[in-house]
Design a protein around this motif. Sequence first.
Motif, PDB file in Angstrom:
ATOM      1  N   ASN A  30      28.520  -6.508  44.810  1.00  0.00           N
ATOM      2  CA  ASN A  30      27.063  -6.554  43.883  1.00  0.00           C
ATOM      3  C   ASN A  30      25.770  -6.547  43.824  1.00  0.00           C
ATOM      4  N   VAL A  31      25.744  -5.854  45.615  1.00  0.00           N
ATOM      5  CA  VAL A  31      24.204  -5.527  45.644  1.00  0.00           C
ATOM      6  C   VAL A  31      24.023  -4.703  46.774  1.00  0.00           C
ATOM      7  N   SER A  40      12.172   1.500  55.678  1.00  0.00           N
ATOM      8  CA  SER A  40      11.724   0.310  54.629  1.00  0.00           C
ATOM      9  C   SER A  40      12.283   0.896  53.189  1.00  0.00           C
ATOM     10  N   ILE A  41      12.466  -0.452  52.459  1.00  0.00           N
ATOM     11  CA  ILE A  41      13.346  -0.800  51.321  1.00  0.00           C
ATOM     12  C   ILE A  41      12.768   0.339  50.186  1.00  0.00           C
ATOM     13  N   VAL A  42      13.647   1.143  49.850  1.00  0.00           N
ATOM     14  CA  VAL A  42      13.630   2.120  48.988  1.00  0.00           C
ATOM     15  C   VAL A  42      13.735   1.110  47.514  1.00  0.00           C
ATOM     16  N   GLN A  43      14.492   0.555  47.605  1.00  0.00           N
ATOM     17  CA  GLN A  43      15.660   0.116  45.950  1.00  0.00           C
ATOM     18  C   GLN A  43      16.430  -0.893  46.513  1.00  0.00           C
ATOM     19  N   MET A  44      16.819  -1.885  44.989  1.00  0.00           N
ATOM     20  CA  MET A  44      17.360  -3.035  45.254  1.00  0.00           C
ATOM     21  C   MET A  44      18.499  -2.321  43.829  1.00  0.00           C
ATOM     22  N   VAL A  45      20.149  -2.829  43.536  1.00  0.00           N
ATOM     23  CA  VAL A  45      20.963  -2.590  42.074  1.00  0.00           C
ATOM     24  C   VAL A  45      20.998  -3.854  42.564  1.00  0.00           C
ATOM     25  N   ILE A  46      20.878  -4.744  41.154  1.00  0.00           N
ATOM     26  CA  ILE A  46      22.342  -5.732  41.684  1.00  0.00           C
ATOM     27  C   ILE A  46      23.048  -5.772  39.905  1.00  0.00           C
ATOM     28  N   LEU A  47      24.336  -5.525  40.227  1.00  0.00           N
ATOM     29  CA  LEU A  47      24.799  -5.847  39.352  1.00  0.00           C
ATOM     30  C   LEU A  47      25.540  -7.815  38.745  1.00  0.00           C
ATOM     31  N   ASP A  48      25.973  -7.100  37.805  1.00  0.00           N
ATOM     32  CA  ASP A  48      26.104  -8.388  36.839  1.00  0.00           C
ATOM     33  C   ASP A  48      24.812  -9.841  37.472  1.00  0.00           C
ATOM     34  N   ALA A  49      23.690  -9.026  37.100  1.00  0.00           N
ATOM     35  CA  ALA A  49      22.407  -9.764  38.352  1.00  0.00           C
ATOM     36  C   ALA A  49      22.587 -11.673  37.198  1.00  0.00           C
TER      37      ALA A  49
END
Length: 66
Positions: A30-31, A40-49
């Motif tokens: 989920n991450v 560098s990190i552009v984005q993070m998406v967390i499912l069922d956060a």
Amino acid sequence: MKTLYYPEDDILELVFNDKPITRETSQDWNVNVSYAADGSIVQMVILDAVAAGLIPFHSEQSKLAA
């Protein structure tokens, strides 16, 4: 940094910058983390956060329902 939360899908998106994404990895089911060419990190998406208990997130929508 920009934070977007989609309560209907329980998805949290953290956007750190607007660089083009060159690589994406899954840290768990989920991450997902997206990186730029410079590492560098552009984005993070967390499912069922919220459901997973990863964040204690309360939206305005949930406050109004209470």
